[in-house]
Design an enzyme around this catalytic site. Structure first.
Site, PDB file in Angstrom:
ATOM      1  N   GLY A  14      88.142  -8.793 -10.237  1.00  0.00           N
ATOM      2  CA  GLY A  14      87.630  -9.071 -11.579  1.00  0.00           C
ATOM      3  C   GLY A  14      88.072  -8.011 -12.572  1.00  0.00           C
ATOM      4  O   GLY A  14      87.296  -7.551 -13.404  1.00  0.00           O
ATOM      5  N   SER A  33      90.275  -8.138 -15.053  1.00  0.00           N
ATOM      6  CA  SER A  33      90.946  -8.547 -16.281  1.00  0.00           C
ATOM      7  C   SER A  33      90.172  -8.206 -17.552  1.00  0.00           C
ATOM      8  O   SER A  33      90.762  -8.141 -18.629  1.00  0.00           O
ATOM      9  CB  SER A  33      91.225 -10.066 -16.256  1.00  0.00           C
ATOM     10  OG  SER A  33      90.009 -10.803 -16.188  1.00  0.00           O
ATOM     11  N   ARG A  34      88.857  -7.989 -17.428  1.00  0.00           N
ATOM     12  CA  ARG A  34      88.066  -7.741 -18.638  1.00  0.00           C
ATOM     13  C   ARG A  34      86.903  -6.795 -18.343  1.00  0.00           C
ATOM     14  O   ARG A  34      86.606  -6.498 -17.192  1.00  0.00           O
ATOM     15  CB  ARG A  34      87.497  -9.061 -19.191  1.00  0.00           C
ATOM     16  CG  ARG A  34      88.532 -10.025 -19.713  1.00  0.00           C
ATOM     17  CD  ARG A  34      87.891 -11.268 -20.296  1.00  0.00           C
ATOM     18  NE  ARG A  34      87.132 -12.020 -19.298  1.00  0.00           N
ATOM     19  CZ  ARG A  34      86.357 -13.065 -19.574  1.00  0.00           C
ATOM     20  NH1 ARG A  34      86.213 -13.452 -20.828  1.00  0.00           N
ATOM     21  NH2 ARG A  34      85.723 -13.701 -18.621  1.00  0.00           N
ATOM     22  N   VAL A  55      87.977 -14.690  -5.423  1.00  0.00           N
ATOM     23  CA  VAL A  55      87.365 -13.915  -4.345  1.00  0.00           C
ATOM     24  C   VAL A  55      86.419 -14.766  -3.495  1.00  0.00           C
ATOM     25  O   VAL A  55      86.144 -14.428  -2.339  1.00  0.00           O
ATOM     26  CB  VAL A  55      86.607 -12.682  -4.884  1.00  0.00           C
ATOM     27  CG1 VAL A  55      87.566 -11.738  -5.603  1.00  0.00           C
ATOM     28  CG2 VAL A  55      85.446 -13.085  -5.783  1.00  0.00           C
ATOM     29  N   SER A  86      73.728  -4.001  -9.677  1.00  0.00           N
ATOM     30  CA  SER A  86      73.127  -4.184 -10.995  1.00  0.00           C
ATOM     31  C   SER A  86      71.676  -3.747 -10.935  1.00  0.00           C
ATOM     32  O   SER A  86      71.052  -3.769  -9.865  1.00  0.00           O
ATOM     33  CB  SER A  86      73.199  -5.653 -11.415  1.00  0.00           C
ATOM     34  OG  SER A  86      72.376  -5.913 -12.540  1.00  0.00           O
ATOM     35  N   TYR A 107      71.324 -14.201  -9.414  1.00  0.00           N
ATOM     36  CA  TYR A 107      72.053 -12.945  -9.661  1.00  0.00           C
ATOM     37  C   TYR A 107      71.380 -11.776  -8.948  1.00  0.00           C
ATOM     38  O   TYR A 107      72.041 -10.933  -8.332  1.00  0.00           O
ATOM     39  CB  TYR A 107      72.114 -12.709 -11.169  1.00  0.00           C
ATOM     40  CG  TYR A 107      73.061 -11.625 -11.617  1.00  0.00           C
ATOM     41  CD1 TYR A 107      74.443 -11.806 -11.562  1.00  0.00           C
ATOM     42  CD2 TYR A 107      72.582 -10.428 -12.143  1.00  0.00           C
ATOM     43  CE1 TYR A 107      75.312 -10.824 -12.004  1.00  0.00           C
ATOM     44  CE2 TYR A 107      73.441  -9.435 -12.596  1.00  0.00           C
ATOM     45  CZ  TYR A 107      74.803  -9.639 -12.518  1.00  0.00           C
ATOM     46  OH  TYR A 107      75.660  -8.663 -12.956  1.00  0.00           O
ATOM     47  N   LYS A 146      73.116  -9.466  -6.055  1.00  0.00           N
ATOM     48  CA  LYS A 146      73.259  -8.018  -6.221  1.00  0.00           C
ATOM     49  C   LYS A 146      72.387  -7.260  -5.220  1.00  0.00           C
ATOM     50  O   LYS A 146      72.772  -6.192  -4.732  1.00  0.00           O
ATOM     51  CB  LYS A 146      72.917  -7.616  -7.657  1.00  0.00           C
ATOM     52  CG  LYS A 146      73.870  -8.186  -8.700  1.00  0.00           C
ATOM     53  CD  LYS A 146      75.317  -7.763  -8.458  1.00  0.00           C
ATOM     54  CE  LYS A 146      76.227  -8.158  -9.610  1.00  0.00           C
ATOM     55  NZ  LYS A 146      77.631  -7.744  -9.403  1.00  0.00           N
ATOM     56  N   ILE A 196      75.353  -2.921 -20.223  1.00  0.00           N
ATOM     57  CA  ILE A 196      76.650  -2.343 -20.596  1.00  0.00           C
ATOM     58  C   ILE A 196      77.287  -3.268 -21.631  1.00  0.00           C
ATOM     59  O   ILE A 196      77.252  -4.493 -21.491  1.00  0.00           O
ATOM     60  CB  ILE A 196      77.572  -2.207 -19.370  1.00  0.00           C
ATOM     61  CG1 ILE A 196      76.875  -1.422 -18.242  1.00  0.00           C
ATOM     62  CG2 ILE A 196      78.881  -1.524 -19.780  1.00  0.00           C
ATOM     63  CD1 ILE A 196      76.500   0.003 -18.572  1.00  0.00           C
TER      64      ILE A 196
END
Length: 239
Positions: free
Chosen positions: A8, A10-11, A57, A137, A150, A154, A183
């Site tokens: 991950g 790319s950004r 992935v 996270s 999520y 995590k 973030i």
């Protein structure tokens, strides 16, 4: 030559980690699922110190094939650092959560960790050196409403980090997790930043570069005695 793989990449946080590791002297392999334009932008920002590796992935066959092809084309080299950063959010209360949103979040974060890390472990063990950093996270530590999927993913990453660390420590391989709070990235766009800042003791969102600096330390020789840990970077939001 030292090689690091960032999933991950790319950004957002992934991009910042790629750039920082390139600055630290690594040839960085930038993994991405579909956004080639953004991945190439990451490569440009790294000033070409790396390469692209597209695969999902969550797809074990894709991951293994890509990693095997890389190994075949790089002779006696090996990937000594892996940062399992790929992840998505599909927020909803559990009562209204579609089944696909449950599985997709866990498949990318949790199964993705296995699909990428497991094929890389034998070479790390052979060379008696490796660094594995898993992106967790605050949601995986505290649990957040609307993020049951999520938080489960995590939280699973955190437990897997602690278990794997004990399996490979004798081979000079460290396994740690980084648990960011809020973030400033694409994933936090649309959130009420002004209201959320009031809940954060530091009174601000973090930056991807701050997370990248922590990852750079954890993969460095100076962090060789740190393993099986979850390092929070959240401005005091939850400790």
């Amino acid at each position: 030559m030292k090689y690091a793989l960032v999933t991950g990449g790319s950004r957002g946080i992934g991009r910042a980690i790629c750039i920082r590791l390139a600055q630290e002297g690594y040839q960085v392999i930038v993994n991405y699922a579909s956004n080639e334009a953004e991945a190439r932008k990451t490569l440009e920002l790294m000033e070409g110190r790396g390469e692209l590796m597209p695969f999902d992935v969550a797809d074990a066959r894709q991951a293994r094939t890509a990693l095997e092809q890389w190994q075949q084309s790089h002779g006696g080299e090996y990937i000594e650092v892996v940062v399992n950063n790929a992840g998505i959010r599909r927020d909803n209360v559990m009562a209204l959560m579609p089944e696909d949103d449950w599985h997709r979040v866990l498949d990318i974060t949790l199964s993705g960790f296995y699909n990428v890390t497991q094929p890389l472990l034998p070479a790390m063990q052979l060379h008696k050196f490796g660094r594995i950093v898993n992106m967790a996270s605050v949601s995986g530590l505290k649990g957040l409403p609307g993020q049951t999927n999520y938080s489960a993913a995590k939280g699973g990453i955190i437990a897997a980090t602690k278990a794997l660390a004990q399996e490979v420590a004798r081979r000079n391989i460290t396994v740690n997790a980084v648990a960011p709070g809020f973030i400033k990235t694409d994933m936090t766009e649309g959130l009420d930043e002004a209201a959320l800042k009031k809940t954060i003791p530091a009174n601000r969102f973090g930056t991807p570069e701050e997370v990248a600096a922590l990852v750079a330390f954890l993969v460095s020789p100076a962090a060789g005695y740190i393993t099986g840990n979850v390092v929070s970077i959240n401005g005091g939001l939850y400790t």
